[in-house]
Design an enzyme around this catalytic site. Structure first.
Site, PDB file in Angstrom:
ATOM      1  N   ARG A  49     -30.160  -6.976  28.972  1.00  0.00           N
ATOM      2  CA  ARG A  49     -30.210  -6.137  30.171  1.00  0.00           C
ATOM      3  C   ARG A  49     -31.639  -5.767  30.584  1.00  0.00           C
ATOM      4  O   ARG A  49     -32.018  -5.916  31.753  1.00  0.00           O
ATOM      5  CB  ARG A  49     -29.433  -4.820  29.941  1.00  0.00           C
ATOM      6  N   THR A  50     -32.434  -5.284  29.637  1.00  0.00           N
ATOM      7  CA  THR A  50     -33.749  -4.744  30.005  1.00  0.00           C
ATOM      8  C   THR A  50     -34.675  -5.863  30.486  1.00  0.00           C
ATOM      9  O   THR A  50     -35.342  -5.733  31.519  1.00  0.00           O
ATOM     10  CB  THR A  50     -34.366  -3.992  28.804  1.00  0.00           C
ATOM     11  N   LYS A  77     -47.626 -17.089  14.624  1.00  0.00           N
ATOM     12  CA  LYS A  77     -48.712 -17.706  13.842  1.00  0.00           C
ATOM     13  C   LYS A  77     -49.624 -16.643  13.250  1.00  0.00           C
ATOM     14  O   LYS A  77     -50.722 -16.937  12.797  1.00  0.00           O
ATOM     15  CB  LYS A  77     -49.524 -18.646  14.734  1.00  0.00           C
ATOM     16  N   ARG A  99     -41.390  -4.409  25.025  1.00  0.00           N
ATOM     17  CA  ARG A  99     -40.395  -3.966  24.046  1.00  0.00           C
ATOM     18  C   ARG A  99     -40.914  -4.349  22.672  1.00  0.00           C
ATOM     19  O   ARG A  99     -41.342  -5.489  22.458  1.00  0.00           O
ATOM     20  CB  ARG A  99     -39.036  -4.613  24.298  1.00  0.00           C
ATOM     21  N   HIS A 127     -36.675   4.850  25.031  1.00  0.00           N
ATOM     22  CA  HIS A 127     -36.335   3.765  25.955  1.00  0.00           C
ATOM     23  C   HIS A 127     -36.251   4.437  27.336  1.00  0.00           C
ATOM     24  O   HIS A 127     -35.167   4.679  27.876  1.00  0.00           O
ATOM     25  CB  HIS A 127     -34.988   3.168  25.539  1.00  0.00           C
TER      26      HIS A 127
HETATM   27  N1   CP Z   1     -29.555  -1.235  26.948  1.00  0.00           N
HETATM   28  C1   CP Z   1     -30.437  -2.148  26.510  1.00  0.00           C
HETATM   29  O1   CP Z   1     -31.606  -1.862  26.242  1.00  0.00           O
HETATM   30  O2   CP Z   1     -29.929  -3.412  26.416  1.00  0.00           O
HETATM   31  P1   CP Z   1     -30.766  -4.710  25.971  1.00  0.00           P
HETATM   32  O3   CP Z   1     -31.126  -4.529  24.520  1.00  0.00           O
HETATM   33  O4   CP Z   1     -29.842  -5.878  26.193  1.00  0.00           O
HETATM   34  O5   CP Z   1     -31.995  -4.767  26.820  1.00  0.00           O
END
Ligand code: CP
Length: 310
Positions: A49-50, A77, A99, A127
């Protein structure tokens, strides 16, 4: 992260996102505000999603978007996080979305590069765009019942609170906006001192649900548990799974949310996740694109010479 962000700043971002909700519902979804800018999505952990929504958000705003997946990069590496960040910076990115599995990694990179850095989830810390998109989802659904703030709303967050950056960002966002937030988890998955975040902790899910307007379910993050406490899925569902029967203990029109990815039959039953009017799970995804458009647009204003955010 969203810790310390003022109510008016949160509301400003929610308001900004609404124009992009409207645009995204049109057949033609392009705005060219970020034309000529380069956005790099650097993902050191898996995402559906993100990553997709940040990519779509950047492209709908007209930016050039490049994705770097750590598994296919020179991180494999032995290149360090800082060297990777300096490399991306030298390519003159206009925004970097990161991320990473370590709490604080995004802050570390933000201090080393010249452009805005957006946190797409860092370890167990925060998040923030998830917290914002969840707030937008709630505000959209309860528009007729709440004013500009969230006073009077009861939100119950249930699951692996200990490891959840989603829970932390939602707690910061929702309590700042005035909602009553309850957190529910088995004792081993409840952070010590969570009361200091202005939430009420529960171990009994039925009690946590009484009078709730929103029930937000979280998955067990087994990848962060290192074998310390992994309840069996059957045992977990029995005590903390959202079944139809359990949902009936919340308010009659209570909404169901889940940030994904879901483990159906563990923390949430399929017949709850797929409830036609009350499950907000796909709406959360829709709001995610709009909220990420708002964050990218607002955070690149300074570089574009547009006023409105410092
Ligand atoms: N909600 C969320 O962060 O989903 P993903 O890990 O798929 O990005």
């Amino acid at each position: 992260g969203l810790a310390g962000v003022a109510p008016h700043e949160l509301l400003f971002l929610l308001d900004e996102a609404e124009q992009w909700v409207e645009l995204n519902r049109q057949p033609q979804k392009r705005a060219d505000r970020l034309a000529g800018l380069t956005i790099i999505n650097a993902f050191f952990e898996n995402s559906t999603r993100t990553l997709l929504s940040f990519e779509i958000a950047g492209k709908r705003l007209g930016a050039d978007v490049v994705n770097m997946h750590a598994a296919q990069s020179s991180v494999k590496k032995g290149e360090t996080l800082i060297d990777t960040a300096m490399t991306i910076n030298a390519m003159r990115a206009d925004a970097i979305v990161i991320r990473h599995g370590s709490s604080g990694a995004v802050r570390l990179i933000a201090d080393k590069v010249d452009c805005p850095v957006l946190n797409a989830g860092d370890g167990q810390h925060e998040h923030p765009t998830q917290g914002l998109l969840d707030a937008l989802t709630i505000r959209t659904a309860f528009r007729n019942r709440i004013g500009s703030d969230f006073n009077g709303l009861v939100v119950t967050i249930c699951g692996d609170i200990l490891h959840s950056r989603v829970a932390r960002s939602n707690i910061h966002c929702l309590t700042t906006l005035g909602a009553e937030v309850r957190v529910c988890a088995p004792p081993a998955l409840m952070p010590v001192g969570i009361e200091q975040m202005k939430v009420t902790p529960y171990h009994d899910f039925d009690k946590a649900l009484a009078g709730a307007d929103v029930v937000m379910m979280l998955r067990l993050q087994q990848e962060r548990m290192e074998g310390s406490f992994i309840p069996s899925p059957r045992e977990y569902r029995h005590l903390y799974g959202l079944t139809l029967e359990r949902l009936a203990k919340a308010k009659p029109d209570a909404l169901v949310m889940h940030p994904g990815p879901m483990n159906r039959g563990v923390e949430i039953d399929s017949n709850v996740a797929d409830l036609a009017d009350r499950s907000m799970i796909t709406r959360q995804v829709e709001m995610g694109v709009a909220m990420r458009m708002a964050c990218l647009e607002v955070l690149t204003r300074k570089a574009r010479g547009v006023e409105g955010w410092s």
